[in-house]
Motif scaffolding. Sequence first.
Motif, PDB file in Angstrom:
ATOM      1  N   MET A 228      18.461 -24.441  37.461  1.00  0.00           N
ATOM      2  CA  MET A 228      19.128 -23.430  38.281  1.00  0.00           C
ATOM      3  C   MET A 228      19.719 -24.069  39.530  1.00  0.00           C
ATOM      4  SD  MET A 228      19.942 -20.243  38.341  1.00  0.00           S
ATOM      5  CE  MET A 228      18.800 -19.487  37.169  1.00  0.00           C
ATOM      6  N   GLY A 229      18.991 -25.008  40.115  1.00  0.00           N
ATOM      7  CA  GLY A 229      19.480 -25.693  41.300  1.00  0.00           C
ATOM      8  C   GLY A 229      20.747 -26.477  41.018  1.00  0.00           C
ATOM      9  N   LYS A 230      20.820 -27.120  39.869  1.00  0.00           N
ATOM     10  CA  LYS A 230      22.015 -27.872  39.481  1.00  0.00           C
ATOM     11  C   LYS A 230      23.224 -26.951  39.373  1.00  0.00           C
ATOM     12  CE  LYS A 230      19.330 -31.186  36.752  1.00  0.00           C
ATOM     13  NZ  LYS A 230      19.047 -31.673  35.370  1.00  0.00           N
ATOM     14  N   MET A 231      23.026 -25.767  38.783  1.00  0.00           N
ATOM     15  CA  MET A 231      24.128 -24.840  38.587  1.00  0.00           C
ATOM     16  C   MET A 231      24.667 -24.340  39.933  1.00  0.00           C
ATOM     17  SD  MET A 231      24.179 -21.153  36.608  1.00  0.00           S
ATOM     18  CE  MET A 231      23.242 -20.384  37.931  1.00  0.00           C
ATOM     19  N   PHE A 232      23.769 -23.914  40.826  1.00  0.00           N
ATOM     20  CA  PHE A 232      24.192 -23.423  42.131  1.00  0.00           C
ATOM     21  C   PHE A 232      24.872 -24.530  42.941  1.00  0.00           C
ATOM     22  CE2 PHE A 232      21.082 -19.873  41.591  1.00  0.00           C
ATOM     23  CZ  PHE A 232      21.974 -18.840  41.829  1.00  0.00           C
ATOM     24  N   ALA A 233      24.353 -25.733  42.839  1.00  0.00           N
ATOM     25  CA  ALA A 233      24.919 -26.847  43.601  1.00  0.00           C
ATOM     26  C   ALA A 233      26.356 -27.120  43.182  1.00  0.00           C
ATOM     27  CB  ALA A 233      24.066 -28.099  43.415  1.00  0.00           C
TER      28      ALA A 233
ATOM     29  N   VAL B 122      13.990 -38.499  47.496  1.00  0.00           N
ATOM     30  CA  VAL B 122      14.708 -37.224  47.622  1.00  0.00           C
ATOM     31  C   VAL B 122      15.728 -37.332  48.746  1.00  0.00           C
ATOM     32  CG1 VAL B 122      14.511 -34.761  48.106  1.00  0.00           C
ATOM     33  CG2 VAL B 122      12.706 -35.923  46.823  1.00  0.00           C
ATOM     34  N   LEU B 123      16.947 -36.904  48.452  1.00  0.00           N
ATOM     35  CA  LEU B 123      17.993 -36.821  49.465  1.00  0.00           C
ATOM     36  C   LEU B 123      18.039 -35.377  49.943  1.00  0.00           C
ATOM     37  CD1 LEU B 123      20.428 -37.849  51.064  1.00  0.00           C
ATOM     38  CD2 LEU B 123      21.842 -37.467  49.031  1.00  0.00           C
ATOM     39  N   ALA B 124      17.510 -35.133  51.130  1.00  0.00           N
ATOM     40  CA  ALA B 124      17.451 -33.779  51.682  1.00  0.00           C
ATOM     41  C   ALA B 124      18.574 -33.596  52.691  1.00  0.00           C
ATOM     42  CB  ALA B 124      16.101 -33.535  52.339  1.00  0.00           C
ATOM     43  N   VAL B 125      19.376 -32.557  52.491  1.00  0.00           N
ATOM     44  CA  VAL B 125      20.493 -32.271  53.396  1.00  0.00           C
ATOM     45  C   VAL B 125      20.328 -30.869  53.972  1.00  0.00           C
ATOM     46  CG1 VAL B 125      22.091 -33.803  52.222  1.00  0.00           C
ATOM     47  CG2 VAL B 125      21.919 -31.431  51.476  1.00  0.00           C
ATOM     48  N   TRP B 126      20.928 -30.661  55.135  1.00  0.00           N
ATOM     49  CA  TRP B 126      20.852 -29.343  55.775  1.00  0.00           C
ATOM     50  C   TRP B 126      21.572 -28.314  54.916  1.00  0.00           C
ATOM     51  CZ3 TRP B 126      24.762 -26.550  58.735  1.00  0.00           C
ATOM     52  CH2 TRP B 126      24.224 -25.438  59.417  1.00  0.00           C
ATOM     53  N   LYS B 127      22.805 -28.630  54.506  1.00  0.00           N
ATOM     54  CA  LYS B 127      23.573 -27.828  53.558  1.00  0.00           C
ATOM     55  C   LYS B 127      24.322 -28.789  52.653  1.00  0.00           C
ATOM     56  CE  LYS B 127      25.882 -24.225  54.903  1.00  0.00           C
ATOM     57  NZ  LYS B 127      26.857 -23.364  55.642  1.00  0.00           N
ATOM     58  N   LEU B 128      24.675 -28.332  51.469  1.00  0.00           N
ATOM     59  CA  LEU B 128      25.332 -29.222  50.503  1.00  0.00           C
ATOM     60  C   LEU B 128      26.686 -29.719  50.987  1.00  0.00           C
ATOM     61  CD1 LEU B 128      24.494 -27.620  47.041  1.00  0.00           C
ATOM     62  CD2 LEU B 128      23.617 -29.748  48.001  1.00  0.00           C
ATOM     63  N   ASP B 129      27.375 -28.914  51.806  1.00  0.00           N
ATOM     64  CA  ASP B 129      28.678 -29.385  52.276  1.00  0.00           C
ATOM     65  C   ASP B 129      28.541 -30.512  53.291  1.00  0.00           C
ATOM     66  OD1 ASP B 129      27.870 -28.045  54.540  1.00  0.00           O
ATOM     67  OD2 ASP B 129      29.558 -26.647  54.586  1.00  0.00           O
ATOM     68  N   ARG B 130      27.301 -30.750  53.807  1.00  0.00           N
ATOM     69  CA  ARG B 130      27.061 -31.918  54.663  1.00  0.00           C
ATOM     70  C   ARG B 130      27.083 -33.200  53.828  1.00  0.00           C
ATOM     71  NH1 ARG B 130      28.789 -30.326  58.954  1.00  0.00           N
ATOM     72  NH2 ARG B 130      29.798 -29.043  57.380  1.00  0.00           N
ATOM     73  N   LEU B 131      26.796 -33.048  52.529  1.00  0.00           N
ATOM     74  CA  LEU B 131      26.800 -34.210  51.633  1.00  0.00           C
ATOM     75  C   LEU B 131      28.217 -34.540  51.195  1.00  0.00           C
ATOM     76  CD1 LEU B 131      25.351 -36.329  49.939  1.00  0.00           C
ATOM     77  CD2 LEU B 131      24.949 -34.571  48.188  1.00  0.00           C
ATOM     78  N   SER B 132      28.986 -33.513  50.828  1.00  0.00           N
ATOM     79  CA  SER B 132      30.374 -33.741  50.427  1.00  0.00           C
ATOM     80  C   SER B 132      31.111 -32.423  50.323  1.00  0.00           C
ATOM     81  CB  SER B 132      30.449 -34.468  49.083  1.00  0.00           C
ATOM     82  OG  SER B 132      31.792 -34.676  48.713  1.00  0.00           O
ATOM     83  N   ARG B 133      32.411 -32.476  50.635  1.00  0.00           N
ATOM     84  CA  ARG B 133      33.276 -31.322  50.438  1.00  0.00           C
ATOM     85  C   ARG B 133      34.213 -31.541  49.245  1.00  0.00           C
ATOM     86  NH1 ARG B 133      33.688 -27.451  54.512  1.00  0.00           N
ATOM     87  NH2 ARG B 133      32.537 -27.906  56.421  1.00  0.00           N
ATOM     88  N   LYS B 134      33.976 -32.585  48.500  1.00  0.00           N
ATOM     89  CA  LYS B 134      34.786 -32.881  47.311  1.00  0.00           C
ATOM     90  C   LYS B 134      33.901 -32.745  46.079  1.00  0.00           C
ATOM     91  CE  LYS B 134      38.469 -34.536  47.330  1.00  0.00           C
ATOM     92  NZ  LYS B 134      39.819 -33.929  47.204  1.00  0.00           N
TER      93      LYS B 134
ATOM     94  N   GLY C 257      34.390 -33.675  43.070  1.00  0.00           N
ATOM     95  CA  GLY C 257      34.314 -34.918  42.300  1.00  0.00           C
ATOM     96  C   GLY C 257      33.328 -35.903  42.907  1.00  0.00           C
ATOM     97  N   HIS C 258      33.357 -36.047  44.234  1.00  0.00           N
ATOM     98  CA  HIS C 258      32.413 -36.942  44.909  1.00  0.00           C
ATOM     99  C   HIS C 258      30.985 -36.448  44.730  1.00  0.00           C
ATOM    100  CE1 HIS C 258      35.774 -38.319  47.916  1.00  0.00           C
ATOM    101  NE2 HIS C 258      35.985 -38.714  46.672  1.00  0.00           N
ATOM    102  N   PHE C 259      30.833 -35.122  44.858  1.00  0.00           N
ATOM    103  CA  PHE C 259      29.507 -34.543  44.698  1.00  0.00           C
ATOM    104  C   PHE C 259      28.957 -34.837  43.308  1.00  0.00           C
ATOM    105  CE2 PHE C 259      26.541 -31.174  43.678  1.00  0.00           C
ATOM    106  CZ  PHE C 259      25.756 -31.099  44.833  1.00  0.00           C
ATOM    107  N   ALA C 260      29.804 -34.718  42.297  1.00  0.00           N
ATOM    108  CA  ALA C 260      29.374 -34.980  40.925  1.00  0.00           C
ATOM    109  C   ALA C 260      28.951 -36.440  40.752  1.00  0.00           C
ATOM    110  CB  ALA C 260      30.500 -34.630  39.954  1.00  0.00           C
ATOM    111  N   GLU C 261      29.668 -37.361  41.400  1.00  0.00           N
ATOM    112  CA  GLU C 261      29.325 -38.783  41.300  1.00  0.00           C
ATOM    113  C   GLU C 261      27.978 -39.069  41.954  1.00  0.00           C
ATOM    114  OE1 GLU C 261      32.401 -41.621  42.329  1.00  0.00           O
ATOM    115  OE2 GLU C 261      33.944 -40.137  41.890  1.00  0.00           O
ATOM    116  N   VAL C 262      27.737 -38.445  43.111  1.00  0.00           N
ATOM    117  CA  VAL C 262      26.448 -38.637  43.787  1.00  0.00           C
ATOM    118  C   VAL C 262      25.323 -38.058  42.929  1.00  0.00           C
ATOM    119  CG1 VAL C 262      25.065 -38.003  45.804  1.00  0.00           C
ATOM    120  CG2 VAL C 262      27.459 -38.656  46.088  1.00  0.00           C
ATOM    121  N   PHE C 263      25.554 -36.878  42.369  1.00  0.00           N
ATOM    122  CA  PHE C 263      24.541 -36.251  41.522  1.00  0.00           C
ATOM    123  C   PHE C 263      24.238 -37.115  40.303  1.00  0.00           C
ATOM    124  CE2 PHE C 263      23.679 -33.188  37.970  1.00  0.00           C
ATOM    125  CZ  PHE C 263      22.365 -32.933  38.327  1.00  0.00           C
TER     126      PHE C 263
END
Length: 229
Positions: A108-113, A65-77, A79-85
Amino acid sequence: MSILKDDTTSPEKQRHAVEHWATGPAVDGRVVGWAEDLDVSGAMHPFKRPGLGPWFSERADDWDVLAVWKLDRLSRKAGHFAEVFEWCQKNGKAIVSVTEGIDMSTPMGKMFAQIIAAFAEGELDTIRARALSGSAARKAKGVWIGGVEPYGYHFDRQEDGGKKLVQDETYAELFREITTRLRGDWTAYKIAHDLNKRGVPTWRDHLRITKGKSRGGFLGRRTPFGPSS
């Protein structure tokens, strides 16, 4: 990923939140490692970040599991977020945002993310546009944007806090002398030797002196514009 500012939530607090989620009774897991990319742009691809990147390549088998404080800590792009997912889905990994309560292993988590990632990219674009607009406005006013004083100019601070370039009378005249000699039969070496002989400080030493600092040492010009050795 964090750009450290006065109002930034400290890395220690972010780490504590992730650890509290991971070791809590609802998850009962353990933290196998951390990835902290301080002062790294949110536009950089997560796969290429010095702290996070190796966890997708060299250490991909060490975690689930990749746990982040907030999703924007993982990426602000987005397209990049979609590639990581997509990578996580292919490799049997999950992404969790501990403060936003988003578990991307659920529909539901996928949609919100995906929604949050799109907003994060929009925020990054807004920041970039604001920075470019500010630079353009400073250029239009003739305000110096950044860097050390170029040869023959010094800063004149403006009332609004900006800085304009103003000719340094002594070194502007010296520059004209140098260019005139270069157009004649003087070599760069001969000019440098003459300036050293006359005890004329290099431009870098001149800036030190005007700011009340000691000179860098022996003049040591190698060219008319060379720094002190």
